[in-house]
Scaffold this active site. Structure first.
Site, PDB file in Angstrom:
ATOM      1  N   TYR A   1       0.765  -1.143   0.061  1.00 45.24           N
ATOM      2  CA  TYR A   1       0.327   0.087   0.528  1.00 45.24           C
ATOM      3  C   TYR A   1       0.740   0.977   0.144  1.00 45.24           C
ATOM      4  O   TYR A   1       1.986   1.291   0.767  1.00 45.24           O
ATOM      5  CB  TYR A   1      -0.947   0.104   1.427  1.00 45.24           C
ATOM      6  CG  TYR A   1      -2.367   0.952   1.015  1.00 45.24           C
ATOM      7  CD1 TYR A   1      -3.148   0.199   0.705  1.00 45.24           C
ATOM      8  CD2 TYR A   1      -1.816   2.007   2.116  1.00 45.24           C
ATOM      9  CE1 TYR A   1      -4.196   1.415   0.030  1.00 45.24           C
ATOM     10  CE2 TYR A   1      -3.303   2.975   2.111  1.00 45.24           C
ATOM     11  CZ  TYR A   1      -4.254   2.644   0.861  1.00 45.24           C
ATOM     12  OH  TYR A   1      -5.707   3.580   0.193  1.00 45.24           O
TER      13      TYR A   1
ATOM     14  N   ASN B   1     -15.420   4.871   4.665  1.00 44.69           N
ATOM     15  CA  ASN B   1     -16.073   4.146   3.606  1.00 44.69           C
ATOM     16  C   ASN B   1     -16.923   5.893   2.807  1.00 44.69           C
ATOM     17  O   ASN B   1     -17.114   6.215   1.629  1.00 44.69           O
ATOM     18  CB  ASN B   1     -16.586   3.305   2.954  1.00 44.69           C
ATOM     19  CG  ASN B   1     -15.930   2.354   2.794  1.00 44.69           C
ATOM     20  OD1 ASN B   1     -14.528   2.555   2.319  1.00 44.69           O
ATOM     21  ND2 ASN B   1     -16.074   1.346   3.632  1.00 44.69           N
TER      22      ASN B   1
ATOM     23  N   SER C   1     -19.173  -5.584  -3.771  1.00 44.00           N
ATOM     24  CA  SER C   1     -17.644  -6.724  -3.250  1.00 44.00           C
ATOM     25  C   SER C   1     -18.101  -6.637  -1.937  1.00 44.00           C
ATOM     26  O   SER C   1     -18.448  -4.855  -1.349  1.00 44.00           O
ATOM     27  CB  SER C   1     -16.665  -5.336  -4.013  1.00 44.00           C
ATOM     28  OG  SER C   1     -15.483  -5.751  -3.249  1.00 44.00           O
TER      29      SER C   1
ATOM     30  N   ARG D   1     -21.459  -7.734  -9.316  1.00 43.57           N
ATOM     31  CA  ARG D   1     -21.186  -8.976 -10.376  1.00 43.57           C
ATOM     32  C   ARG D   1     -22.473 -10.273  -9.799  1.00 43.57           C
ATOM     33  O   ARG D   1     -23.106  -9.781  -9.229  1.00 43.57           O
ATOM     34  CB  ARG D   1     -20.471 -10.234  -9.638  1.00 43.57           C
ATOM     35  CG  ARG D   1     -19.065  -9.170  -9.836  1.00 43.57           C
ATOM     36  CD  ARG D   1     -17.534  -9.746  -9.090  1.00 43.57           C
ATOM     37  NE  ARG D   1     -18.326  -9.499  -7.346  1.00 43.57           N
ATOM     38  CZ  ARG D   1     -17.510 -10.305  -6.541  1.00 43.57           C
ATOM     39  NH1 ARG D   1     -16.441 -11.981  -7.227  1.00 43.57           N
ATOM     40  NH2 ARG D   1     -17.182 -10.167  -4.870  1.00 43.57           N
TER      41      ARG D   1
ATOM     42  N   ARG E   1     -24.360 -13.708  -9.479  1.00 42.46           N
ATOM     43  CA  ARG E   1     -24.248 -14.104  -8.147  1.00 42.46           C
ATOM     44  C   ARG E   1     -25.802 -15.419  -8.331  1.00 42.46           C
ATOM     45  O   ARG E   1     -26.787 -15.252  -8.340  1.00 42.46           O
ATOM     46  CB  ARG E   1     -23.251 -13.442  -6.977  1.00 42.46           C
ATOM     47  CG  ARG E   1     -24.676 -12.810  -6.232  1.00 42.46           C
ATOM     48  CD  ARG E   1     -24.168 -11.978  -4.913  1.00 42.46           C
ATOM     49  NE  ARG E   1     -24.841 -11.777  -4.094  1.00 42.46           N
ATOM     50  CZ  ARG E   1     -24.041 -11.355  -3.002  1.00 42.46           C
ATOM     51  NH1 ARG E   1     -22.763 -11.117  -3.067  1.00 42.46           N
ATOM     52  NH2 ARG E   1     -24.857 -10.954  -2.039  1.00 42.46           N
TER      53      ARG E   1
ATOM     54  N   TYR F   1     -11.281   5.135  -7.861  1.00 47.89           N
ATOM     55  CA  TYR F   1     -10.681   4.738  -6.924  1.00 47.89           C
ATOM     56  C   TYR F   1     -10.362   3.500  -5.553  1.00 47.89           C
ATOM     57  O   TYR F   1     -10.397   3.133  -4.488  1.00 47.89           O
ATOM     58  CB  TYR F   1     -11.619   5.363  -5.248  1.00 47.89           C
ATOM     59  CG  TYR F   1     -13.247   4.229  -5.051  1.00 47.89           C
ATOM     60  CD1 TYR F   1     -13.694   3.845  -4.822  1.00 47.89           C
ATOM     61  CD2 TYR F   1     -14.231   5.099  -6.457  1.00 47.89           C
ATOM     62  CE1 TYR F   1     -14.519   2.706  -4.458  1.00 47.89           C
ATOM     63  CE2 TYR F   1     -15.022   3.793  -6.334  1.00 47.89           C
ATOM     64  CZ  TYR F   1     -15.650   2.451  -5.105  1.00 47.89           C
ATOM     65  OH  TYR F   1     -16.928   2.162  -4.926  1.00 47.89           O
TER      66      TYR F   1
ATOM     67  N   MET G   1     -10.013  -3.250  -8.264  1.00 46.31           N
ATOM     68  CA  MET G   1     -10.118  -4.729  -8.059  1.00 46.31           C
ATOM     69  C   MET G   1     -10.154  -6.211  -9.203  1.00 46.31           C
ATOM     70  O   MET G   1      -9.859  -7.216  -8.603  1.00 46.31           O
ATOM     71  CB  MET G   1     -11.879  -4.827  -7.569  1.00 46.31           C
ATOM     72  CG  MET G   1     -11.928  -3.828  -6.188  1.00 46.31           C
ATOM     73  SD  MET G   1     -13.326  -4.845  -5.590  1.00 46.31           S
ATOM     74  CE  MET G   1     -14.793  -4.378  -7.162  1.00 46.31           C
TER      75      MET G   1
ATOM     76  N   TRP H   1      -8.312   9.321  -3.529  1.00 45.53           N
ATOM     77  CA  TRP H   1      -8.086   8.882  -2.623  1.00 45.53           C
ATOM     78  C   TRP H   1      -7.807   9.458  -1.533  1.00 45.53           C
ATOM     79  O   TRP H   1      -7.775  10.648  -1.351  1.00 45.53           O
ATOM     80  CB  TRP H   1      -5.901   8.143  -2.385  1.00 45.53           C
ATOM     81  CG  TRP H   1      -5.889   7.921  -1.460  1.00 45.53           C
ATOM     82  CD1 TRP H   1      -5.998   6.441  -0.814  1.00 45.53           C
ATOM     83  CD2 TRP H   1      -4.117   7.868  -1.316  1.00 45.53           C
ATOM     84  NE1 TRP H   1      -5.326   6.066   0.040  1.00 45.53           N
ATOM     85  CE2 TRP H   1      -4.099   6.273   0.024  1.00 45.53           C
ATOM     86  CE3 TRP H   1      -2.585   9.024  -1.513  1.00 45.53           C
ATOM     87  CZ2 TRP H   1      -2.834   6.491   0.167  1.00 45.53           C
ATOM     88  CZ3 TRP H   1      -1.638   8.682  -1.082  1.00 45.53           C
ATOM     89  CH2 TRP H   1      -1.463   7.164  -0.011  1.00 45.53           C
TER      90      TRP H   1
END
Length: 404
Positions: A92, A177, A204, A230, A232, A302, A305, A328
């Protein structure tokens, strides 16, 4: 001399239990942990690597009285965020400083995990104004080491948060967040009620709290959102959940790949240009999402993934005048004044009190005060291993109890 070094000298003067004096490093990746329950505990590491291997629990005595312009706080809850794992791995950008009060051997410093957390003021030093015992505070200094039962902090590194109307979980997760979501909605495109936003990554486990905060804050402002997720097995339940938070439309990446979606989106928006896109995935799905943006739109990234590069057609820049940004939250804090940080916190707490920004879906994971350091070390390593395998769909909030 700084208050931190004053505190370190005070710790050095303590008469430590004989067993605690031997809690030192054994190998490149681990060090022995105290068999003494001495008052406090922290989750620490002394080298970068796989968190499931390098993290250990470490007991230490009660804090001495706080030096001037500092406070002793007891952490109530501290999230385990994806960035925290990346920091421990050493990948990081923001690097932590060793905890000087715990680093008892100069060539083997100890780092305390955790960037975000809610603390309760236990004692204040001389010169502290605006804080008193039992106040709630959150950390504003990056990589402060919040996976601990207690810590001495500088007054400049914390912000007071109101207790009234906030849960511990809301307060503990308010500095990463929610502000990321709020600032991305407000700092790039000048949106008005009825404007449209597209975002990816809403399902996510690592960043869904940002996506869900975007949905809720946008709904509170009257903005409309198209949210890509996504596919599922329980995708319809997920869609219903996001819609209950205020999502206007929820679409899977498979549906995004269908060329017919562009016509649907045009119908949904009534032909109105979509002016803001939020990206935490990159790769092909973001390329497809960017094609939905209108003229003079902004694409804010931001995260990445997919671990794939962000690839965009040149035509979007030439003919639609697309502008791309990176965001950021750590940089935002470093660039802004104390007053601006306080104002943001005030805005977010108001949304929470009004029921417009809900608790994140979370689970509290407790390191008990009666557990040995060996047992606690095994427990935290198993937890981060499971997190790394994607076996938690909820935000994990760590509670490290003071030792008995």
């Amino acid at each position: 001399m700084s208050s931190v070094h004053s505190c370190a000298r005070a710790l050095a003067r303590w008469q430590r239990p004989r067993q605690l004096q031997h809690a030192w490093r054994l190998s490149n990746n681990t060090f022995s942990t105290s068999s003494v329950l001495a008052g406090n505990r922290a989750i620490v590491y002394n080298t970068n690597g796989d968190p499931a291997r390098v993290l250990s629990a470490f007991s230490f005595p009660e804090l001495p009285s706080p030096p001037p312009n500092t406070a002793n706080i007891r952490f109530l809850l501290a999230p385990i965020n994806p960035a925290d794992i990346n920091v421990i791995e050493g990948v990081y950008p923001a690097k932590p400083e060793p905890d000087v009060t715990l680093s008892q051997v100069k060539d083997h410093p100890l780092f305390v995990g955790g960037n975000e957390g809610l603390g309760k003021v236990m004692d204040i030093g001389k010169g502290v104004v605006g804080l008193q015992k039992d106040d709630w505070v959150v950390m504003t200094k990056a990589q402060s080491g919040t996976w601990s039962s207690a810590k001495n902090v500088a007054l400049s590194d914390v912000l007071k948060v109101p207790k009234q109307g906030l849960s511990e979980a809301q307060a503990a997760t308010i500095t990463v967040n929610p502000p990321t979501a709020y600032n991305m909605l407000h700092d790039f495109a000048q949106l008005v009620e009825g404007d449209w936003i597209v975002q990816n990554g809403a399902n996510s486990a690592s960043v869904s709290q940002v996506g869900q905060a975007v949905i809720q804050i946008a709904a509170a402002k009257g903005y409309k959102t198209i949210n890509f997720i996504r596919d599922r097995d329980d995708v319809e339940l997920l869609k219903q959940h996001l819609e209950s938070l205020g999502a206007t439309h929820v679409v899977t990446y498979d549906e995004l790949s269908d060329k017919s979606l562009r016509a649907k989106v045009k119908t949904w928006t009534g032909g109105k240009d979509i002016r803001l896109g939020l990206n935490c995935v990159s790769g092909k799905t973001t390329t497809l999402m960017a094609r939905l943006l209108g003229n003079n739109a902004h694409l804010v990234s931001y995260g990445a993934m997919s671990k794939e590069p962000l690839s965009l057609p040149t035509s979007l820049f030439i003919f639609k005048n697309l502008t791309c940004h990176g965001f950021w939250q750590t940089r935002w804090y470093s660039d802004k004044s104390l007053e601006q940080r306080q104002e943001l916190l005030k805005t977010l707490t108001a949304l929470m009190r009004d029921g417009k920004l809900l608790d994140p879906d979370h689970e509290v994971f407790t390191i008990g005060g009666t557990e040995s350091d060996v047992s606690a070390s095994e427990k935290i390593r198993n937890l981060v291993a499971r997190l790394g395998q994607g076996k938690y769909g909820k935000k994990v909030l760590l509670r490290v109890e003071e030792t008995a």
